[in-house]
Design an enzyme around this catalytic site. Structure first.
Site, mmCIF file in Angstrom:
data_model
loop_
_atom_site.group_PDB
_atom_site.id
_atom_site.type_symbol
_atom_site.label_atom_id
_atom_site.label_comp_id
_atom_site.label_asym_id
_atom_site.label_seq_id
_atom_site.Cartn_x
_atom_site.Cartn_y
_atom_site.Cartn_z
ATOM 1 N N GLY A 19 0.823 -1.206 0.000
ATOM 2 C CA GLY A 19 0.000 0.000 0.000
ATOM 3 C C GLY A 19 0.853 1.249 0.000
ATOM 4 O O GLY A 19 0.538 2.237 0.673
ATOM 5 N N SER A 21 1.591 3.464 -2.390
ATOM 6 C CA SER A 21 1.380 4.514 -3.387
ATOM 7 C C SER A 21 0.690 5.753 -2.835
ATOM 8 O O SER A 21 0.526 6.748 -3.540
ATOM 9 C CB SER A 21 0.575 3.967 -4.576
ATOM 10 O OG SER A 21 -0.695 3.505 -4.151
ATOM 11 N N TYR A 162 -15.147 -1.704 7.819
ATOM 12 C CA TYR A 162 -13.731 -1.436 8.071
ATOM 13 C C TYR A 162 -13.371 -1.812 9.507
ATOM 14 O O TYR A 162 -12.343 -2.448 9.756
ATOM 15 C CB TYR A 162 -13.452 0.040 7.819
ATOM 16 C CG TYR A 162 -12.007 0.454 8.017
ATOM 17 C CD1 TYR A 162 -11.037 0.128 7.076
ATOM 18 C CD2 TYR A 162 -11.623 1.171 9.143
ATOM 19 C CE1 TYR A 162 -9.716 0.509 7.254
ATOM 20 C CE2 TYR A 162 -10.304 1.559 9.331
ATOM 21 C CZ TYR A 162 -9.355 1.224 8.383
ATOM 22 O OH TYR A 162 -8.051 1.600 8.564
#
Length: 369
Positions: A19, A21, A162
């Protein structure tokens, strides 16, 4: 028990970050490279990864990238293979990749829930298993660092899916740590639990509400999480909360669960919903890669650049009881600000928390506000 891993200084490490980016992953990759680490960055966005790698190399660092979707175990294996081919292996593996969904659980399609779990939970499982297999075979061992959340402990409405995924991450991480410790594996396993962080999280989320998304204050800079991750890459820690805001909510949930529920129901519902109309739903990172080398989001309130609470907890500058006291003080202040109470009500807020906790926990310290 064995002696544990011999964790190297960051500048002597090869660090894998998923992750990478945007947000926390991007900030951590840049910070690690600035400190001299060789980095292997992974995400779904090839253009962003290529640009990041070229940036690090232009500054004199060493970096490789892997286009990978952590939902695919073969992709995760390719990350490890690239680290071995490029640098002879790795010392720290950071499971940071995540996707996000806003909306009531009754309104979020089950398909979106499953997709989110594929990244947030199974991506962590695949990464942890791959990292442990490699690190157990090395002389010094190393560190696995999983990025959870304060919602690993205290669920938040409108981010129920989440929250559930981060609860699952905590359960897996704790069990996996115990397994590795029981077999004396030279691997430390840390769960990092950020509070609300100023990243592109809200704009990357798939939004099933009728208005735009937001994050509740207090909000911290992504650098606070990156510093914590790199600290734990050098010094084993079981788990760490980043930001006293998150710790305060965790303490309220533990010692005054009904009170915490009421606060979240009334305050967090409102603070996660902006008044502006929702952007087109297809703009989200659940369905497509969306990283574009943005460390920060568009939060329009104050952002805390450091967390003294986290620094104290990492350095063990305070005893366990004192840290609880600091957290409960923060909880009282948080309660007061969210409910719009005046400074003169601080004591009553504190007593409201005290009266809500289990009587056996009534000896916990409540510093003066």
């Amino acid at each position: 028990m064995g002696t544990g891993p011999n964790l190297k200084s960051v500048e002597d490490q090869v660090i894998v970050i998923t992750g990478a980016s945007s947000g926390i992953g991007l900030t951590t990759a840049r910070m690690a490279a600035e400190r001299g680490a060789s980095v292997v960055v992974a995400a779904r966005s090839e253009d962003s990864l290529r640009e990041l790698t070229e940036e690090i190399r232009a500054d004199g660092g060493e970096a490789e990238y892997v286009v990978a979707d952590v939902r695919n175990r073969d992709d995760v294996r390719e990350i490890a293979a690239t680290a071995r081919e490029s640098f002879g292996g790795f010392d720290t593996w950071v499971n940071n990749a995540g996707t996000f969904v806003y909306g009531k659980l009754q309104e979020v399609p089950v398909e979106d829930m499953r997709d989110l779990f594929e990244t947030n939970y199974w991506g962590v499982v695949y990464g942890s298993l791959e990292a442990a297999e490699h690190l157990k075979q090395t002389e010094d061992g190393g560190a696995i660092i999983n990025v959870g959340s304060v919602v690993s402990d205290q669920a938040v409405l409108l981010q129920g899916t989440y929250s559930a995924s981060k609860h699952a991450v905590e359960g897996f991480t704790d069990a996996f740590r115990m397994e590795l410790e029981e077999e004396d594996a030279p691997v430390s396993v840390t769960l990092v639990k950020p509070s609300a962080i100023d990243t592109p999280y809200p704009s990357h989320a798939k939004n099933h509400m009728d208005v735009e998304t937001d994050i509740p204050k207090p909000v911290y800079a992504p650098e606070t999480v990156a510093r914590t991750i790199l600290f734990c890459a050098e010094r084993p820690r079981r788990d760490v909360y980043v930001g006293s805001g998150g710790k305060s909510i965790q303490l309220l949930g533990r010692y005054a669960p009904e009170l915490a529920d009421r606060i979240i129901e009334t305050v967090f519902y409102r603070f996660q919903r902006k008044k502006t109309p929702r952007r087109p739903r297809q703009w989200n990172s659940l369905d497509d890669a969306s990283g574009n080398l943005e460390e920060r989001g568009k939060y329009d309130g104050p952002v805390m650049e450091r967390s003294l609470y986290t620094k104290a907890s990492l350095r063990s500058a305070l005893s366990g009881a004192a840290l609880v006291g600091v957290g409960l003080t923060a909880a009282a202040l948080y309660l007061r600000s969210k409910l719009g109470r005046s400074d003169g009500d601080a004591g009553r807020v504190r007593e409201e928390i005290r009266e809500s906790v289990d009587p056996e926990d009534s000896r916990l310290p409540f510093p003066r506000l």
